[in-house]
Design a protein around this motif. Structure first.
Motif, PDB file in Angstrom:
ATOM      1  N   UNK A  83       0.350   4.622  -1.200  1.00  0.00           N
ATOM      2  CA  UNK A  83      -0.222   4.488   0.245  1.00  0.00           C
ATOM      3  C   UNK A  83      -1.403   3.289   0.336  1.00  0.00           C
ATOM      4  N   UNK A  84      -1.096   2.459   1.129  1.00  0.00           N
ATOM      5  CA  UNK A  84      -1.941   1.470   1.261  1.00  0.00           C
ATOM      6  C   UNK A  84      -3.519   1.949   1.914  1.00  0.00           C
ATOM      7  N   UNK A  85      -4.371   1.770   1.019  1.00  0.00           N
ATOM      8  CA  UNK A  85      -6.008   2.187   1.531  1.00  0.00           C
ATOM      9  C   UNK A  85      -6.583   1.104   2.198  1.00  0.00           C
ATOM     10  N   UNK A  86      -6.524   0.055   2.037  1.00  0.00           N
ATOM     11  CA  UNK A  86      -7.008  -1.153   2.517  1.00  0.00           C
ATOM     12  C   UNK A  86      -6.539  -2.397   2.031  1.00  0.00           C
ATOM     13  N   UNK A  87      -6.623  -3.724   2.755  1.00  0.00           N
ATOM     14  CA  UNK A  87      -6.300  -4.839   2.364  1.00  0.00           C
ATOM     15  C   UNK A  87      -7.012  -6.147   3.202  1.00  0.00           C
ATOM     16  N   UNK A  88      -7.106  -7.219   2.662  1.00  0.00           N
ATOM     17  CA  UNK A  88      -7.926  -8.389   2.991  1.00  0.00           C
ATOM     18  C   UNK A  88      -7.410  -9.471   2.618  1.00  0.00           C
ATOM     19  N   UNK A 136      -0.018  -7.018  -3.164  1.00  0.00           N
ATOM     20  CA  UNK A 136      -0.823  -6.769  -1.749  1.00  0.00           C
ATOM     21  C   UNK A 136      -1.895  -7.540  -1.916  1.00  0.00           C
ATOM     22  N   UNK A 137      -2.681  -7.818  -2.956  1.00  0.00           N
ATOM     23  CA  UNK A 137      -3.564  -8.812  -3.139  1.00  0.00           C
ATOM     24  C   UNK A 137      -3.404 -10.148  -3.094  1.00  0.00           C
ATOM     25  N   UNK A 138      -2.032 -10.742  -3.420  1.00  0.00           N
ATOM     26  CA  UNK A 138      -1.804 -12.252  -3.340  1.00  0.00           C
ATOM     27  C   UNK A 138      -0.858 -12.380  -1.994  1.00  0.00           C
ATOM     28  N   UNK A 139      -0.465 -11.481  -1.306  1.00  0.00           N
ATOM     29  CA  UNK A 139       0.492 -11.672  -0.347  1.00  0.00           C
ATOM     30  C   UNK A 139      -0.151 -11.803   1.149  1.00  0.00           C
ATOM     31  N   UNK A 140      -1.421 -11.990   1.062  1.00  0.00           N
ATOM     32  CA  UNK A 140      -2.170 -12.009   2.397  1.00  0.00           C
ATOM     33  C   UNK A 140      -2.347 -13.450   3.049  1.00  0.00           C
ATOM     34  N   UNK A 190       0.099  -9.298   6.899  1.00  0.00           N
ATOM     35  CA  UNK A 190       1.138  -9.780   6.128  1.00  0.00           C
ATOM     36  C   UNK A 190       1.281  -8.800   5.083  1.00  0.00           C
ATOM     37  N   UNK A 191       0.482  -8.056   4.356  1.00  0.00           N
ATOM     38  CA  UNK A 191       0.805  -6.832   3.486  1.00  0.00           C
ATOM     39  C   UNK A 191       1.402  -5.678   4.162  1.00  0.00           C
ATOM     40  N   UNK A 192       1.041  -5.421   5.406  1.00  0.00           N
ATOM     41  CA  UNK A 192       1.783  -4.241   6.192  1.00  0.00           C
ATOM     42  C   UNK A 192       3.323  -4.675   6.173  1.00  0.00           C
ATOM     43  N   UNK A 193       3.621  -6.115   6.630  1.00  0.00           N
ATOM     44  CA  UNK A 193       5.016  -6.448   6.667  1.00  0.00           C
ATOM     45  C   UNK A 193       5.699  -6.337   5.455  1.00  0.00           C
ATOM     46  N   UNK A 194       5.118  -6.805   4.117  1.00  0.00           N
ATOM     47  CA  UNK A 194       5.785  -6.817   2.982  1.00  0.00           C
ATOM     48  C   UNK A 194       5.884  -5.299   2.777  1.00  0.00           C
ATOM     49  N   UNK A 195       5.176  -4.358   3.076  1.00  0.00           N
ATOM     50  CA  UNK A 195       5.248  -2.818   2.298  1.00  0.00           C
ATOM     51  C   UNK A 195       6.354  -2.304   3.371  1.00  0.00           C
TER      52      UNK A 195
END
Length: 160
Positions: A44-49, A85-89, A27-32
């Motif tokens: 740059x995104x370092x990580x997300x969950x 990014x934290x809330x769109x997953x 989800x985060x990658x799609x948004x970005x």
């Protein structure tokens, strides 16, 4: 800084697992992919969950204010993107309902800022997220708190 799950978050649902983290990252990658502003600022995104994200941004000369320190708006933009990014997953398009920031020390030209966001509380439609912004020396630059609102719209064809 722990870059795994938002372990200390309070959830109304079951805690995040590996499947939820993988879904969140998608989800985060799609948004970005559609976020030209964050890309132009060098984020740059370092990580997300599920319920967390970490982004990094270098402070460049074009980000300095008249006192030759990083403009507060640039720090806010980094924290706001980590918040997004934290809330769109979770599969639903989620927007900000409000946000506040406290600047604790200036960021300098050449600093590399890291924003780590984590979920504090998530309900059916709203959530609260805290973001810490630190420099490469692990000095705390700013604290950001955002309130989210989840819409009914799906991210990348996922349902919640």
């Amino acid at each position: 800084m722990n870059m795994t799950r938002a372990d200390d978050a309070t959830h109304d649902e079951t805690p995040a697992d590996d499947v939820a983290d993988a879904r969140a990252l998608t989800c985060v990658q799609a948004m970005l992919r559609g976020d030209a502003c964050s890309a132009d600022l060098g984020m740059e995104l370092q990580g997300a969950g599920a319920g967390w994200a970490t982004l990094r941004m270098p402070v460049t000369a074009r980000m300095l204010n008249g006192y030759q320190v990083c403009h507060g708006g640039m720090i806010f933009a980094l924290a706001d993107t980590a918040f997004a990014c934290s809330c769109n997953g979770y599969g639903r398009v989620t927007v900000a309902g409000g946000a506040a920031i406290e600047y604790l020390r200036p960021a300098q030209l050449g600093d590399v800022l890291t924003a780590h966001g984590r979920e504090r509380k998530r309900g059916q439609f709203t959530g609260v997220y805290d973001i810490e912004v630190r420099n490469q020396d692990d000095q705390l630059i700013a604290l950001f708190r955002g309130q989210s609102f989840a819409t009914q719209k799906s991210i990348v064809g996922l349902s919640n």
